[in-house]
Design a protein around this motif. Structure first.
Motif, PDB file in Angstrom:
ATOM      1  N   ASN A  20      -6.553 -19.445   7.101  1.00 46.59           N
ATOM      2  CA  ASN A  20      -5.331 -19.884   6.446  1.00 46.59           C
ATOM      3  C   ASN A  20      -4.217 -18.853   6.623  1.00 46.59           C
ATOM      4  O   ASN A  20      -3.064 -19.200   6.912  1.00 46.59           O
ATOM      5  N   ALA A  73      -3.065 -18.895  10.248  1.00 45.62           N
ATOM      6  CA  ALA A  73      -2.236 -20.078  10.522  1.00 45.62           C
ATOM      7  C   ALA A  73      -0.793 -19.841  10.097  1.00 45.62           C
ATOM      8  O   ALA A  73       0.143 -20.286  10.764  1.00 45.62           O
ATOM      9  N   LYS A  74      -0.617 -19.133   8.993  1.00 52.53           N
ATOM     10  CA  LYS A  74       0.735 -18.831   8.510  1.00 52.53           C
ATOM     11  C   LYS A  74       1.436 -17.820   9.407  1.00 52.53           C
ATOM     12  O   LYS A  74       2.659 -17.831   9.541  1.00 52.53           O
ATOM     13  N   GLN A 100      -2.697 -27.018   7.303  1.00 52.37           N
ATOM     14  CA  GLN A 100      -2.691 -26.303   8.578  1.00 52.37           C
ATOM     15  C   GLN A 100      -3.808 -25.275   8.632  1.00 52.37           C
ATOM     16  O   GLN A 100      -4.497 -25.124   9.645  1.00 52.37           O
TER      17      GLN A 100
END
Length: 420
Positions: free
Chosen positions: A337, A340-341, A2
């Protein structure tokens, strides 16, 4: 996975929007855009538009570029003896020169090229059945390069150097300008996604998930009237009151907070602040203004504040240079990253800030960056004549060398920080 998709999405959108600015204003300035590429590396799709531009998608989904006629190293070079096939119209004028063995046209005329001028006289000469022949080339003819990419030839009148100095200047500025516009629009979108724009003039708050105030029972829209002995009427009062009340606080100790709920009921709560980076936080954010224009104005204000932060950071970088203050693709991937979390709000915030950052960085007057090109345009406007293409190429190559060395150093530093 993701995080990688978010990284590709953000990086791709930023670069394509940036390059579209150059593309649009180059065409408006009379400069032929030979290719508009999305991605890098070998092409997987190509389409030549009626405007003469080849629109390509390339295999590496990172960035893109605009190939302007006569700019930088954009040259059509045909080695002596190169086999080619020519497509001629009814008047015997060449409309297509095929240098690729991948696209064979059985109706074309085979030739081994010995000389050519595709910029001024528009002719091509070579051996046809062991006889030397010269053919005129159409102004809007195309050439199929060895890798199969078909682009327009670049006569002098449509080259970058022959546009007006103001046309070249706006073409160079348009990339950063598009990044500023994109950053502002994404910030405005962010205001709508999160329901409004932060309102620092009120003591109404939003609580963060898992924060101290949420744990104490405070909800979004409640008002904080007092922290410890300090009265609170706006966000600045709140931050000062937290700092003052937690100044000598030990971990695990609580503070008293007077809260007014949305139903009008007031109650004093015992709140245990959380320690973070040497200070204490209670887990609240400013309340929101929810009007339509509040959101639009709030997005514009956020973009301005973001630009101010970036400019201050850039100034600090210049006066106290350190690679640790820079981030390359590795650092950008790490931020993507993490965003995205965290969710859509953080993704939009990151995209907006990176877009503005890209715009500001590209305006730094270093050769190879847009700012360096604009600086050259200003010199040309003062001199009232352009620099020679050879001089401009040398300056650009020097800038490319500097940027390449810096990029390698930054990327290596990012890798060392991330994995060692």
């Amino acid at each position: 996975m993701q995080g990688l998709l978010v990284f590709i999405l953000i990086f791709g959108v930023l670069v394509v929007v940036h390059e579209f600015g150059h593309f649009y204003f180059a065409k408006k300035s009379g400069i032929l855009v030979r290719e508009f590429a999305v991605g890098m590396g070998p092409k997987i799709f190509a389409h030549t538009g009626k405007d003469g531009t080849a629109y390509t998608i390339r295999i590496l989904p990172l960035g893109g570029y605009v190939r302007m006629a006569g700019w930088g190293d954009d040259k059509t070079e045909i080695k002596t003896g190169t086999p080619a096939s020519l497509t001629l119209n009814k008047e015997g004028v060449v409309t297509r020169i095929n240098l690729s063995q991948r696209q064979v046209d059985q109706t074309s005329l085979p030739m081994n090229v010995t000389a050519y001028d595709l910029e001024d006289r528009l002719t091509i000469t070579g051996l046809v059945l062991e006889e030397t022949k010269t053919y005129p080339v159409h102004h809007d003819a195309t050439i199929v390069e060895e890798d199969g990419t078909e682009v327009r030839i670049a006569p002098l009148d449509v080259q970058y150097q022959n546009a007006t100095v103001w046309g070249r200047m706006i073409t160079n500025f348009a990339g950063p300008m598009n990044n500023f516009i994109l950053g502002t629009l994404v910030f405005i979108l962010l205001m709508f996604v999160q329901g409004g724009t932060p309102d620092p003039e009120t003591n109404q708050v939003r609580v963060t998930d898992g924060g101290a105030m949420q744990m104490a029972g405070v909800k979004d829209g409640d008002r904080i009237l007092q922290i410890g002995s300090s009265q609170v009427s706006n966000w600045e009062d709140l931050t000062v009151a937290v700092d003052k009340t937690t100044q000598n606080l030990k971990k695990g100790q609580s503070i008293d907070v007077l809260v007014k709920a949305q139903d009008g009921q007031e109650k004093t709560l015992s709140v245990t602040p959380k320690s973070s980076n040497g200070s204490f936080i209670i887990g609240v954010m400013p309340g929101l203004k929810t009007g339509f224009m509040d959101k639009v104005v709030g997005g514009i204000r956020e973009s301005w504040q973001g630009a101010t932060v970036i400019i201050r950071a850039l100034k600090n970088l210049i006066t106290n240079f350190s690679l640790n203050k820079l981030g390359g693709p590795v650092a950008m991937y790490q931020m993507s990253n993490q965003a995205a979390k965290s969710g859509l709000v953080d993704i939009l915030y990151l995209m907006a800030m990176l877009s503005i950052n890209l715009g500001i960085f590209n305006l730094v007057p270093i050769p190879a960056l847009d700012g360096g090109k604009i600086f050259i345009n200003i010199i040309e406007a003062i001199r009232r004549k352009p620099l020679s293409q050879e001089v401009e190429t040398y300056i650009t190559l020097a800038g490319v060398g500097i940027m390449l060395i810096l990029m390698i150093a930054v990327t290596w530093n990012d890798i060392m920080r991330a994995f060692f």
